[in-house]
Design a protein around this motif. Structure first.
Motif, PDB file in Angstrom:
ATOM      1  N   VAL A 108       7.817  12.199   9.181  1.00 30.89           N
ATOM      2  CA  VAL A 108       6.485  12.643   8.778  1.00 30.89           C
ATOM      3  C   VAL A 108       5.420  11.729   9.377  1.00 30.89           C
ATOM      4  O   VAL A 108       5.635  10.535   9.549  1.00 30.89           O
ATOM      5  CB  VAL A 108       6.358  12.725   7.234  1.00 30.89           C
ATOM      6  CG1 VAL A 108       6.288  11.344   6.615  1.00 30.89           C
ATOM      7  CG2 VAL A 108       5.153  13.531   6.842  1.00 30.89           C
ATOM      8  N   GLN A 109       4.287  12.333   9.743  1.00 31.54           N
ATOM      9  CA  GLN A 109       3.181  11.570  10.301  1.00 31.54           C
ATOM     10  C   GLN A 109       1.906  11.925   9.553  1.00 31.54           C
ATOM     11  O   GLN A 109       1.742  13.049   9.092  1.00 31.54           O
ATOM     12  CB  GLN A 109       3.014  11.870  11.785  1.00 31.54           C
ATOM     13  CG  GLN A 109       4.194  11.402  12.589  1.00 31.54           C
ATOM     14  CD  GLN A 109       3.910  11.402  14.071  1.00 31.54           C
ATOM     15  OE1 GLN A 109       2.812  11.663  14.519  1.00 31.54           O
ATOM     16  NE2 GLN A 109       4.924  11.092  14.855  1.00 31.54           N
ATOM     17  N   LEU A 160       6.388  13.384  -1.269  1.00 32.10           N
ATOM     18  CA  LEU A 160       6.729  12.346  -0.319  1.00 32.10           C
ATOM     19  C   LEU A 160       5.640  11.278  -0.308  1.00 32.10           C
ATOM     20  O   LEU A 160       4.454  11.585  -0.196  1.00 32.10           O
ATOM     21  CB  LEU A 160       6.860  12.975   1.069  1.00 32.10           C
ATOM     22  CG  LEU A 160       7.244  12.085   2.224  1.00 32.10           C
ATOM     23  CD1 LEU A 160       8.598  11.440   2.003  1.00 32.10           C
ATOM     24  CD2 LEU A 160       7.265  12.892   3.517  1.00 32.10           C
ATOM     25  N   TYR A 161       6.050  10.027  -0.464  1.00 33.10           N
ATOM     26  CA  TYR A 161       5.149   8.888  -0.448  1.00 33.10           C
ATOM     27  C   TYR A 161       5.541   7.969   0.699  1.00 33.10           C
ATOM     28  O   TYR A 161       6.729   7.732   0.932  1.00 33.10           O
ATOM     29  CB  TYR A 161       5.244   8.098  -1.754  1.00 33.10           C
ATOM     30  CG  TYR A 161       4.687   8.836  -2.941  1.00 33.10           C
ATOM     31  CD1 TYR A 161       3.388   8.625  -3.364  1.00 33.10           C
ATOM     32  CD2 TYR A 161       5.470   9.753  -3.640  1.00 33.10           C
ATOM     33  CE1 TYR A 161       2.867   9.304  -4.465  1.00 33.10           C
ATOM     34  CE2 TYR A 161       4.954  10.429  -4.736  1.00 33.10           C
ATOM     35  CZ  TYR A 161       3.662  10.197  -5.129  1.00 33.10           C
ATOM     36  OH  TYR A 161       3.159  10.871  -6.221  1.00 33.10           O
ATOM     37  N   LEU A 162       4.548   7.457   1.401  1.00 30.20           N
ATOM     38  CA  LEU A 162       4.764   6.486   2.464  1.00 30.20           C
ATOM     39  C   LEU A 162       4.230   5.145   2.001  1.00 30.20           C
ATOM     40  O   LEU A 162       3.215   5.074   1.312  1.00 30.20           O
ATOM     41  CB  LEU A 162       4.038   6.922   3.744  1.00 30.20           C
ATOM     42  CG  LEU A 162       4.423   8.273   4.319  1.00 30.20           C
ATOM     43  CD1 LEU A 162       3.554   8.591   5.527  1.00 30.20           C
ATOM     44  CD2 LEU A 162       5.883   8.319   4.679  1.00 30.20           C
ATOM     45  N   SER A 163       4.915   4.093   2.381  1.00 31.30           N
ATOM     46  CA  SER A 163       4.450   2.739   2.032  1.00 31.30           C
ATOM     47  C   SER A 163       4.779   1.786   3.160  1.00 31.30           C
ATOM     48  O   SER A 163       5.462   2.128   4.117  1.00 31.30           O
ATOM     49  CB  SER A 163       5.080   2.290   0.715  1.00 31.30           C
ATOM     50  OG  SER A 163       6.483   2.199   0.855  1.00 31.30           O
ATOM     51  N   ASN A 164       4.275   0.567   3.015  1.00 25.72           N
ATOM     52  CA  ASN A 164       4.574  -0.455   4.024  1.00 25.72           C
ATOM     53  C   ASN A 164       5.102  -1.700   3.370  1.00 25.72           C
ATOM     54  O   ASN A 164       5.172  -1.851   2.191  1.00 25.72           O
ATOM     55  CB  ASN A 164       3.344  -0.792   4.859  1.00 25.72           C
ATOM     56  CG  ASN A 164       2.199  -1.321   4.028  1.00 25.72           C
ATOM     57  OD1 ASN A 164       2.277  -1.445   2.823  1.00 25.72           O
ATOM     58  ND2 ASN A 164       1.119  -1.621   4.689  1.00 25.72           N
ATOM     59  N   ASP A 167       0.854  -1.180   0.000  1.00 28.75           N
ATOM     60  CA  ASP A 167       0.000   0.000   0.000  1.00 28.75           C
ATOM     61  C   ASP A 167       0.889   1.229   0.000  1.00 28.75           C
ATOM     62  O   ASP A 167       2.036   1.198   0.424  1.00 28.75           O
ATOM     63  CB  ASP A 167      -0.880   0.008   1.243  1.00 28.75           C
ATOM     64  CG  ASP A 167      -1.951  -1.053   1.200  1.00 28.75           C
ATOM     65  OD1 ASP A 167      -2.369  -1.428   0.092  1.00 28.75           O
ATOM     66  OD2 ASP A 167      -2.365  -1.505   2.274  1.00 28.75           O
ATOM     67  N   GLU A 168       0.316   2.337  -0.462  1.00 30.41           N
ATOM     68  CA  GLU A 168       1.088   3.566  -0.581  1.00 30.41           C
ATOM     69  C   GLU A 168       0.164   4.757  -0.399  1.00 30.41           C
ATOM     70  O   GLU A 168      -0.994   4.718  -0.789  1.00 30.41           O
ATOM     71  CB  GLU A 168       1.730   3.589  -1.972  1.00 30.41           C
ATOM     72  CG  GLU A 168       2.549   4.803  -2.260  1.00 30.41           C
ATOM     73  CD  GLU A 168       3.208   4.708  -3.623  1.00 30.41           C
ATOM     74  OE1 GLU A 168       4.359   4.266  -3.677  1.00 30.41           O
ATOM     75  OE2 GLU A 168       2.563   5.071  -4.619  1.00 30.41           O
ATOM     76  N   SER A 187       1.155   4.278  12.197  1.00 28.36           N
ATOM     77  CA  SER A 187       2.146   3.226  12.443  1.00 28.36           C
ATOM     78  C   SER A 187       2.228   2.212  11.296  1.00 28.36           C
ATOM     79  O   SER A 187       3.162   1.422  11.224  1.00 28.36           O
ATOM     80  CB  SER A 187       1.822   2.495  13.743  1.00 28.36           C
ATOM     81  OG  SER A 187       0.556   1.863  13.652  1.00 28.36           O
ATOM     82  N   LYS A 188       1.266   2.259  10.388  1.00 30.89           N
ATOM     83  CA  LYS A 188       1.238   1.326   9.252  1.00 30.89           C
ATOM     84  C   LYS A 188       2.368   1.599   8.263  1.00 30.89           C
ATOM     85  O   LYS A 188       2.878   0.696   7.613  1.00 30.89           O
ATOM     86  CB  LYS A 188      -0.114   1.452   8.543  1.00 30.89           C
ATOM     87  CG  LYS A 188      -0.254   0.632   7.296  1.00 30.89           C
ATOM     88  CD  LYS A 188      -1.622   0.838   6.667  1.00 30.89           C
ATOM     89  CE  LYS A 188      -1.775   0.038   5.402  1.00 30.89           C
ATOM     90  NZ  LYS A 188      -3.105   0.204   4.805  1.00 30.89           N
TER      91      LYS A 188
END
Length: 75
Positions: free
Chosen positions: A47-48, A71-75, A26-27, A54-55
């Motif tokens: 970054v939050q 900025l992209y967050l992923s798990n 996921d992103e 927390s994922k």
């Protein structure tokens, strides 16, 4: 017996080519943009986001067509 080995190899190859069994991560894109890669990378580790913070375990800074970094967050 040789036919069995060849068949098993073809099945394995087919699964690899079609991507069977590979999970997609996921992103989420963080709101806002950065003028420089350094600024994006400075925020990345801390970054939050509002939901399921927390994922997200990794980040990535990508330059888009407008010249800015996102900025992209992923798990």
């Amino acid at each position: 017996m040789i036919k069995s080995i060849v068949a098993a190899g073809l099945i394995t190859l087919g699964a690899a080519v079609t991507g069977a069994g590979i999970a997609a991560a996921d992103e989420v894109q963080v709101e806002g943009s950065y003028a420089t890669l350094a600024a994006c990378q400075a925020d990345g580790p801390s970054v939050q986001v509002n939901k399921d913070n927390s994922k997200w375990t990794t980040y990535d800074c990508r330059q888009e067509g407008d010249g800015l970094y996102y900025l992209y967050l992923s798990n």
